[in-house]
Structures are given as structure tokens and as C-alpha cells.
Scaffold this motif. Structure first.
Motif, short mmCIF file in Angstrom:
data_model
loop_
_atom_site.label_atom_id
_atom_site.label_comp_id
_atom_site.label_asym_id
_atom_site.label_seq_id
_atom_site.Cartn_x
_atom_site.Cartn_y
_atom_site.Cartn_z
N LEU A 277 0.98 -1.19 0.05
CA LEU A 277 -0.58 0.18 -0.05
C LEU A 277 1.22 1.27 0.40
N VAL A 278 1.83 0.86 0.91
CA VAL A 278 2.59 2.82 0.24
C VAL A 278 3.62 2.87 -0.41
N ASP A 279 3.95 1.62 -1.17
CA ASP A 279 4.96 1.78 -2.19
C ASP A 279 4.08 1.87 -4.05
N SER A 280 2.78 2.08 -3.10
CA SER A 280 1.81 2.04 -4.95
C SER A 280 0.99 3.87 -4.73
N GLY A 281 1.17 4.05 -3.36
CA GLY A 281 0.86 5.87 -2.69
C GLY A 281 2.22 6.43 -3.23
N THR A 282 1.81 7.61 -2.70
CA THR A 282 2.83 8.85 -3.79
C THR A 282 3.76 8.95 -2.18
N GLY A 283 4.01 8.40 -1.28
CA GLY A 283 5.33 8.19 -0.26
C GLY A 283 6.01 9.60 0.19
N SER A 284 7.46 9.41 1.04
CA SER A 284 7.19 10.38 1.21
C SER A 284 8.64 10.43 0.74
N GLU A 285 9.79 11.88 0.54
CA GLU A 285 11.15 11.42 0.17
C GLU A 285 12.35 10.62 0.40
N SER A 286 12.37 10.26 1.64
CA SER A 286 12.89 9.11 2.06
C SER A 286 12.21 7.90 1.77
N LEU A 287 11.61 7.63 1.16
CA LEU A 287 11.34 6.33 0.23
C LEU A 287 11.12 6.08 -0.88
N GLU A 288 11.48 7.44 -2.12
CA GLU A 288 11.38 7.81 -3.54
C GLU A 288 12.67 6.72 -3.67
N THR A 289 13.78 6.02 -3.16
CA THR A 289 15.03 5.17 -3.83
C THR A 289 14.50 4.30 -3.22
N ALA A 290 13.80 3.38 -2.48
CA ALA A 290 13.82 2.54 -1.54
C ALA A 290 12.43 1.85 -1.43
N SER A 291 11.84 0.79 -1.57
CA SER A 291 10.39 -0.36 -1.43
C SER A 291 10.37 0.42 0.28
N TYR A 292 9.74 0.38 0.89
CA TYR A 292 9.03 0.06 2.03
C TYR A 292 9.72 -0.98 2.91
N LEU A 293 9.92 -2.33 2.25
CA LEU A 293 10.02 -3.25 2.65
C LEU A 293 11.74 -2.93 3.14
N LYS A 294 12.39 -2.40 1.88
CA LYS A 294 14.23 -2.35 1.98
C LYS A 294 14.30 -1.48 3.22
N TYR A 295 13.15 -0.47 3.13
CA TYR A 295 13.05 1.00 4.89
C TYR A 295 13.17 0.71 5.31
N LEU A 296 11.75 -0.30 5.77
CA LEU A 296 11.07 -1.32 7.06
C LEU A 296 12.53 -2.16 7.63
N ALA A 297 13.14 -2.50 6.69
CA ALA A 297 14.14 -3.62 7.68
C ALA A 297 14.61 -3.87 8.83
N PRO A 298 15.94 -2.56 8.61
CA PRO A 298 17.59 -2.49 9.24
C PRO A 298 16.55 -1.39 10.55
N GLY A 299 15.43 -0.63 10.25
CA GLY A 299 14.65 0.32 11.12
C GLY A 299 14.67 -0.96 12.28
N LEU A 300 13.31 -2.67 11.90
CA LEU A 300 13.09 -3.89 12.64
C LEU A 300 14.08 -4.26 13.07
N LEU A 301 15.69 -3.76 12.35
CA LEU A 301 16.65 -4.71 13.22
C LEU A 301 16.76 -4.10 14.53
N ALA A 302 17.08 -2.17 14.16
CA ALA A 302 17.48 -2.05 15.73
C ALA A 302 16.31 -1.75 16.63
N ALA A 303 15.25 -1.45 16.18
CA ALA A 303 13.66 -1.76 17.20
C ALA A 303 14.06 -3.31 17.71
N THR A 304 14.85 -4.53 16.80
CA THR A 304 14.53 -5.78 17.53
C THR A 304 15.79 -5.84 18.53
N ALA A 305 16.62 -5.34 19.05
CA ALA A 305 17.32 -5.05 19.13
C ALA A 305 17.67 -4.38 20.81
#
Length: 259
Positions: A46-74
Motif C-alpha cells: 500500500l505504501v509503495d503504491s501511494g505517493t510516499g515520502s522523500e525518504s522512500l523515493e529510492t527504496a521500497s517500503y520493505l527495504k526501508y523498514l527492515a533495517p529499522g526493525l533490526l534496531a528496534a528488535t535489538a
């Protein structure tokens, strides 16, 4: 001498974990799969099909989310291993009292605990990184490199939470910590969306949280992207939190345990 005593504490934690590791299998292996599938692939579509934000212009939401979840899991692992296990050692099963009746002192006990948490964080982060690579969210080499800042992020929570737990008489303070501290940080420190989208009053608060610095580092490495601040600033902030809080944990445990 101090190092050998710390290693003894590490050994005790490792021997204990050999008997209880099955209880952490779901959180270690299944949680990342469920989160990445639901949030990265499901919501991400859903995020990728929308307008998104500047932070997501060069990456899919999955690629954006995964590193953040790594830090949050830690963060969650470091905090979790420094709440009820520490309270148990102090109050319920009193293993800390038993340890301090030996040549082990409070410093060795605290450093041994944090050392074991670092080992746990490394294992959990490696598993998470491998799963993100299997999802195609992170390249192999960059995913493994992002483990180091994730471990540092986890320690930046383990040390202050240990210091906090050492001051508690009742475990209700631990549930309050997760309800009013860990969960809001998980949601609003840049894991799921850029903190620039927060209300203006909350955005400065996010900048001073260890999780935001950890997310910036893991995402910057995993996506080979720039960070808001220089990487060394993020690292220095997290190291300062670990060092200061470890000293505070030693002081609080000494006040609590040594009569």
C-alpha cells in the motif's frame, strides 16, 4: 582477576540459557518473519503504491523498514533481558545474592550481565539480518555489517534498563517501562516512518532517543544511504549512553545488594 570473574558470570548465563533457549525460539525466528511479511510486504504494498515520502523515493517500503526493525528488535531484546531476569536475580530467585557471596563483586556481576546481553543481541541480530536478506530487503554484506550498530543499540537500552531495574522494589515498574517507554519508542523513533512526519513538539524528543540513532546507523549501512548526522556522532551518542548507564547500573546494584 576482574576479567576472569566477569567471564564466570558469562559462563553461568550461558549454562542457564542452554536449558531455556527453546522459550526464545519464537521471538528470535518467527517474529522477524511475521513483521516483515505483515508490515514490509503487506502494508508495504500500500505504501509503495501511494505517493510516499522523500525518504522512500529510492527504496521500497520493505527495504526501508527492515533495517529499522533490526534496531528496534535489538532494543526490545536488550530491554527485555535487563528487566525481569535482573529483577529475578535481585528479588525472586536471588541468584545475585548467591553470586555476591563468592569472590564475584557487583562490577563483575553487572559487566557479566551486559556481556551476556551483548552475546544474545549478536545472535538475535544475526538471525534477523539473515531473514531480511532472505526477504530480499538487504544485500548480504551490508546486512551483516548492520548487525554491529544493532548490537550497540541494544546495549544502549540494556545498560540504563539494568540501572532502572536495580532501583525497583516491585515489578509493576517494569510493565510501565514497556508501556510508556519501549512501545512508544518502537512506534515513533523512525522505525516505520521518518520522524520528520511527527508533530513538531515530538520530533526533537525522537532525536535524543537511542533507538533513533540506532535506526539511522542500521538503515544507513543496510541501504548504503546517508544519515541525518555524521555516523560517528550516532556511534558516539550510543557509546556514551552505554558507558554512563553501565556505571550507573553498577552504582545502583551496589546500593541495592551490598549492605
Amino acid at each position: 582477576m576482574a576479567t576472569s570473574l566477569t567471564l564466570r558470570v558469562l559462563e553461568v548465563n550461558a549454562r542457564t540459557y542452554r536449558r531455556i533457549w527453546r522459550g526464545s525460539v519464537i521471538t528470535t525466528f518467527l517474529n522477524p518473519i511475521l513483521f516483515l511479511a505483515a508490515m514490509g510486504l503487506g502494508l508495504g504494498t500500500l505504501v509503495d503504491s501511494g505517493t510516499g515520502s522523500e525518504s522512500l523515493e529510492t527504496a521500497s517500503y520493505l527495504k526501508y523498514l527492515a533495517p529499522g526493525l533490526l534496531a528496534a528488535t535489538a532494543m526490545q531484546t536488550g530491554a527485555g533481558d535487563s528487566t525481569y531476569p535482573v529483577m529475578a536475580g535481585i528479588k525472586w530467585i536471588r541468584t545475585y545474592h548467591a553470586a555476591l557471596s563468592t569472590p564475584i563483586d557487583v562490577t563483575a556481576l553487572t559487566m557479566g550481565h551486559l556481556g551476556w546481553v551483548a552475546i544474545r543481541l549478536t545472535f538475535v541480530s544475526l538471525v534477523y539480518a539473515v531473514i531480511t536478506m532472505l526477504f530480499g530487503a538487504v544485500a548480504l554484506g551490508w546486512g551483516l555489517l548492520s548487525v554491529a550498530p544493532a548490537v550497540l543499540t541494544g546495549l544502549a537500552f540494556a545498560a540504563p534498563v539494568t540501572a532502572y531495574t536495580a532501583t525497583l522494589e516491585r515489578e509493576t515498574g517494569l510493565s510501565s517501562l514497556f508501556r510508556f517507554g519501549i512501545v512508544p519508542l518502537f512506534l515513533f523513533s523512525g522505525t516505520f516512518f521518518p520522524i520528520e512526519q511527527l508533530p513538531d513538539l515530538l520530533e526533537p524528543i525522537a532525536y535524543i532517543t537511542p533507538l533513533w540513532h540506532g535506526v539511522e546507523l542500521t538503515r544507513g549501512i543496510a541501504l548504503q544511504a546517508g544519515t541525518t548526522l555524521a555516523p560517528w556522532v550516532h556511534v558516539a551518542f550510543l557509546v556514551a549512553v552505554v558507558v554512563f548507564s553501565a556505571g550507573l547500573a553498577v552504582r545502583n546494584l551496589r546500593r541495592r545488594m551490598v549492605v
